[in-house]
Scaffold this motif. Structure first.
Motif, short mmCIF file in Angstrom:
data_model
loop_
_atom_site.label_atom_id
_atom_site.label_comp_id
_atom_site.label_asym_id
_atom_site.label_seq_id
_atom_site.Cartn_x
_atom_site.Cartn_y
_atom_site.Cartn_z
N VAL A 23 -44.89 -71.35 21.39
CA VAL A 23 -45.85 -72.46 20.99
C VAL A 23 -47.10 -71.89 20.00
O VAL A 23 -47.25 -72.27 18.97
CB VAL A 23 -46.36 -73.25 22.16
N LEU A 24 -47.55 -70.82 20.42
CA LEU A 24 -48.41 -70.26 19.60
C LEU A 24 -48.10 -69.82 18.37
O LEU A 24 -48.77 -69.95 17.33
CB LEU A 24 -49.02 -68.98 20.47
N LYS A 28 -49.33 -71.16 14.82
CA LYS A 28 -49.62 -70.24 13.62
C LYS A 28 -48.76 -70.16 12.27
O LYS A 28 -49.39 -70.12 11.11
CB LYS A 28 -49.46 -68.57 14.36
N ALA A 29 -47.42 -70.43 12.46
CA ALA A 29 -46.55 -70.56 11.17
C ALA A 29 -47.02 -71.91 10.51
O ALA A 29 -47.03 -71.85 9.30
CB ALA A 29 -45.27 -70.60 11.77
N ARG A 30 -47.33 -73.04 11.45
CA ARG A 30 -47.71 -74.17 10.50
C ARG A 30 -49.17 -73.97 9.84
O ARG A 30 -49.12 -74.73 8.74
CB ARG A 30 -47.76 -75.15 11.86
N LYS A 31 -49.79 -73.22 10.34
CA LYS A 31 -51.25 -72.98 9.78
C LYS A 31 -51.15 -72.34 8.53
O LYS A 31 -51.63 -72.70 7.63
CB LYS A 31 -52.35 -72.32 10.58
N SER A 32 -50.44 -71.10 8.56
CA SER A 32 -50.54 -69.99 7.72
C SER A 32 -49.39 -70.28 6.73
O SER A 32 -49.38 -69.62 5.43
CB SER A 32 -50.09 -68.73 8.21
N SER A 33 -48.28 -71.14 6.69
CA SER A 33 -47.44 -71.13 5.50
C SER A 33 -47.59 -72.25 4.54
O SER A 33 -48.03 -73.32 4.68
CB SER A 33 -45.99 -71.85 6.41
N ALA A 34 -47.68 -71.67 3.42
CA ALA A 34 -47.88 -72.43 2.10
C ALA A 34 -46.69 -73.11 1.63
O ALA A 34 -46.54 -74.16 1.00
CB ALA A 34 -48.52 -71.76 1.22
N ASP A 35 -45.66 -72.39 1.49
CA ASP A 35 -44.14 -72.89 1.33
C ASP A 35 -43.44 -73.35 2.25
O ASP A 35 -43.23 -72.98 3.36
CB ASP A 35 -43.63 -71.70 0.70
N ASP A 36 -42.69 -74.49 1.92
CA ASP A 36 -41.93 -75.31 2.86
C ASP A 36 -40.75 -74.27 3.21
O ASP A 36 -40.51 -74.44 4.49
CB ASP A 36 -41.43 -76.71 2.20
N GLU A 37 -40.11 -73.67 2.27
CA GLU A 37 -38.98 -72.94 2.75
C GLU A 37 -39.72 -71.68 3.92
O GLU A 37 -38.78 -71.38 4.52
CB GLU A 37 -38.58 -72.00 1.39
N GLU A 38 -40.60 -71.13 3.59
CA GLU A 38 -41.16 -70.03 4.54
C GLU A 38 -41.23 -70.78 5.69
O GLU A 38 -40.94 -69.85 6.70
CB GLU A 38 -42.42 -69.55 3.68
N LEU A 39 -41.88 -71.81 5.80
CA LEU A 39 -42.24 -72.36 7.08
C LEU A 39 -40.89 -72.74 7.88
O LEU A 39 -40.79 -72.66 9.09
CB LEU A 39 -42.92 -73.97 6.83
N ARG A 40 -39.86 -73.23 7.11
CA ARG A 40 -38.66 -73.37 7.80
C ARG A 40 -37.91 -72.00 8.38
O ARG A 40 -37.54 -72.32 9.50
CB ARG A 40 -37.68 -74.24 6.60
N LEU A 41 -38.06 -71.18 7.67
CA LEU A 41 -37.42 -69.87 8.21
C LEU A 41 -38.12 -69.43 9.24
O LEU A 41 -37.58 -68.95 10.40
CB LEU A 41 -37.42 -68.77 6.99
N ARG A 42 -39.47 -69.57 9.28
CA ARG A 42 -40.36 -68.97 10.56
C ARG A 42 -40.08 -69.94 11.74
O ARG A 42 -39.92 -69.49 12.77
CB ARG A 42 -41.78 -69.13 10.01
N LEU A 43 -39.93 -71.12 11.53
CA LEU A 43 -39.64 -72.02 12.44
C LEU A 43 -38.33 -71.76 13.29
O LEU A 43 -37.87 -72.12 14.38
CB LEU A 43 -39.77 -73.48 12.29
N GLN A 44 -37.28 -71.56 12.09
CA GLN A 44 -35.96 -71.27 12.64
C GLN A 44 -35.82 -69.98 13.85
O GLN A 44 -35.21 -70.08 14.57
CB GLN A 44 -34.97 -71.01 11.57
#
Length: 71
Positions: A23-24, A28-44
């Motif tokens: 969860v943490l 953190k990924a949601r706050k720091s990711s500027a790019d949608d692709e980067e956010l998707r990779l982190r959340l995967q």
């Protein structure tokens, strides 16, 4: 079979700690990711870790139940 219950409780708590950590990481990924692709990779990656932590917690619960039934 008290030792089986204790081991199961420790494994379950480790799984729950892993779930909180996921969860943490997601927040953190949601706050720091500027790019949608980067956010998707982190959340995967977080989803994979989340499933592992959930499995560990379920395994610990199975150990606790087994210890109680065998007592």
């Amino acid at each position: 079979m008290q030792w089986l219950v204790m081991i199961g409780a420790v494994v379950s708590l480790a799984g729950i700690a892993g779930l909180l950590w996921c969860v943490l990481m997601a927040l953190k990924a949601r706050k720091s990711s500027a790019d949608d692709e980067e956010l998707r990779l982190r959340l995967q990656r977080v989803v994979v870790l989340n499933m592992g932590a959930l499995g560990l917690s379920a395994l610990g619960l199975m150990l606790v139940v087994s210890g109680i039934l065998l007592a």
